[in-house]
Design an enzyme around this catalytic site. Structure first.
Site, mmCIF file in Angstrom:
data_model
loop_
_atom_site.group_PDB
_atom_site.id
_atom_site.type_symbol
_atom_site.label_atom_id
_atom_site.label_comp_id
_atom_site.label_asym_id
_atom_site.label_seq_id
_atom_site.Cartn_x
_atom_site.Cartn_y
_atom_site.Cartn_z
ATOM 1 N N LYS A 112 -54.407 25.187 59.925
ATOM 2 C CA LYS A 112 -54.686 25.009 58.493
ATOM 3 C C LYS A 112 -55.964 24.215 58.268
ATOM 4 O O LYS A 112 -56.722 24.513 57.352
ATOM 5 C CB LYS A 112 -53.512 24.322 57.793
ATOM 6 C CG LYS A 112 -52.333 25.257 57.607
ATOM 7 C CD LYS A 112 -51.356 24.780 56.554
ATOM 8 C CE LYS A 112 -50.266 25.826 56.358
ATOM 9 N NZ LYS A 112 -49.129 25.338 55.592
ATOM 10 N N LYS A 195 -47.963 36.255 61.271
ATOM 11 C CA LYS A 195 -46.667 36.159 60.595
ATOM 12 C C LYS A 195 -46.859 36.410 59.099
ATOM 13 O O LYS A 195 -47.951 36.164 58.554
ATOM 14 C CB LYS A 195 -46.027 34.787 60.843
ATOM 15 C CG LYS A 195 -46.758 33.660 60.151
ATOM 16 C CD LYS A 195 -46.041 32.325 60.237
ATOM 17 C CE LYS A 195 -46.879 31.319 59.447
ATOM 18 N NZ LYS A 195 -46.492 29.951 59.547
ATOM 19 N N LYS A 198 -47.328 32.854 53.000
ATOM 20 C CA LYS A 198 -47.935 32.702 51.685
ATOM 21 C C LYS A 198 -49.418 32.394 51.801
ATOM 22 O O LYS A 198 -50.211 32.820 50.987
ATOM 23 C CB LYS A 198 -47.231 31.573 50.920
ATOM 24 C CG LYS A 198 -45.883 31.989 50.378
ATOM 25 C CD LYS A 198 -45.088 30.801 49.832
ATOM 26 C CE LYS A 198 -44.330 30.088 50.924
ATOM 27 N NZ LYS A 198 -43.189 29.281 50.434
#
Ligand code: TYM
Length: 329
Positions: A112, A195, A198
């Site tokens: 991230k 995967k 969101k």
């Protein structure tokens, strides 16, 4: 009886199919057998600096979706993380016992922060797994039902618990991850190498449970399949086909080999049709239940207030014990 705990982050307007199969459905099935605590990690989601109005809206929608997905507020404690101050109180103590090096090795943080860049990576994203450890350890949870992507965070949590117990005497139950292998990693419909998520999925790769059913059906029709034409379960070489087989098997409650065998004679069109049908059977009632619950916000507030009260009764015992052991007066 043993305790089970897990939380959702209120990051989107809707839960997606990975959240449902990997987590929510498992949670619902563990009620009754365990003492169950399910929460909304609203503090965690602050690391994205959401608009306050949007966050309020998403928190309420998350609560409604948890109930629509099978969480029974009579049988489970359903609560907001921010309503239980012990989470941040324990988190601070744990953060002083978490190695900087160990926290730096968390792959979710690395991914991230890389995606965001150093300018927008905040300290909250870094300490995120420590707050998650506090969420779990406060409740003396034995089992934590999550998807595969949370495994490393669970390992950190276990490590913190073991070390704390070794140094200060038995304090925490050492939690086990509960990851159902067949559905622990539902992949993106457009890019089966990642995967379903969101933050990383394209809108067409993500099945959102509150989408209009016809939007969902269209996404499944345009899912990428693999080269060749046989329908076989082979995640390595046929990840797209295998993902659809996994979804069908999970929603029908059968095993994937049986579904593969049944569909083996047909083409990719038949596979997608079967997937669209089971997903439709899930999302139509799910949406209806969610929107019905959202029509009565006062009732949702009442459920969350009661949940916070019950959560605090358990959490405060652990927090007080930890502070006392650490020498805080
Ligand atoms: P979150 O909100 O990203 O996801 C909620 C749950 O859904 C699972 N999941 C998946 N499972 C299978 N396939 C997928 N594609 C998929 N995508 C998501 C996640 O593994 C998760 O179980 N850090 C957590 C929230 C959290 C938490 C906790 C969890 C905060 N404190 C304490 C357990 C215990 C998170 O961001 O999940």
């Amino acid at each position: 009886s043993e305790r089970v705990l897990s939380l959702f982050q209120p990051t989107g307007d809707s839960f997606h199919l990975g959240n449902y199969l990997g987590a929510l459905r498992q949670w619902a099935s563990m009620q009754g057998e365990y003492e169950t605590f399910f929460g909304i990690a609203d503090l965690h989601s602050l690391n994205e600096q959401p608009d306050p109005e949007v966050l309020r809206h998403r928190v309420v929608r998350s609560a409604a979706q948890m109930i629509a997905g099978g969480i029974d507020p009579e049988r489970s404690v359903l609560f907001l993380q921010s309503a239980v101050p012990e989470h941040t109180q324990l988190m601070w103590a744990l953060s002083c016992y978490t190695g900087f090096g160990q926290a730096s090795r968390m792959t979710q943080f690395k991914d991230k922060s890389e995606r965001r860049g150093s300018e927008t990576t905040n300290v909250g994203l870094f300490t995120y797994p420590v707050l998650m450890a506090a969420d779990i350890l406060l409740y003396q949870a034995h089992k934590v039902p999550v998807g595969e992507d949370q495994r490393q965070h669970l390992e950190l949590t276990r490590d913190l618990a073991v070390r704390f117990n070794g140094r200060y005497g038995q304090t925490f139950v050492v939690p086990e991850p509960h990851i159902v292998k067949s559905v622990g990693r539902i992949v993106d419909l457009q890019d089966p190498t990642i995967k379903m998520s969101k933050s990383a999925s394209s809108p067409t790769g993500l099945i959102e449970l509150l989408d209009e059913p016809k939007v969902t059906a269209k996404k499944i029709r345009s899912a990428v399949t693999d080269s060749g034409r046989e329908i076989v379960y082979d995640p390595e070489n046929k990840p797209g086909v295998s993902n659809l087989l996994t979804i069908i098997a999970a929603l029908r409650g059968t095993d994937v080999a049986a579904v593969a065998e049944e569909l083996a004679g047909g083409g990719y069109g038949d596979l997608k049709k079967a997937a669209a049908q089971v997903v439709d059977e899930l999302v139509v009632p799910f949406r209806a239940r969610t929107f019905a619950l959202l029509d009565d916000p006062a009732e949702l507030q009442r459920i969350l207030a009661r949940g916070a009260e019950r959560a605090r009764e358990v959490a405060s015992v652990t927090q007080v014990d930890v502070y006392r052991k650490l020498g805080l007066l």
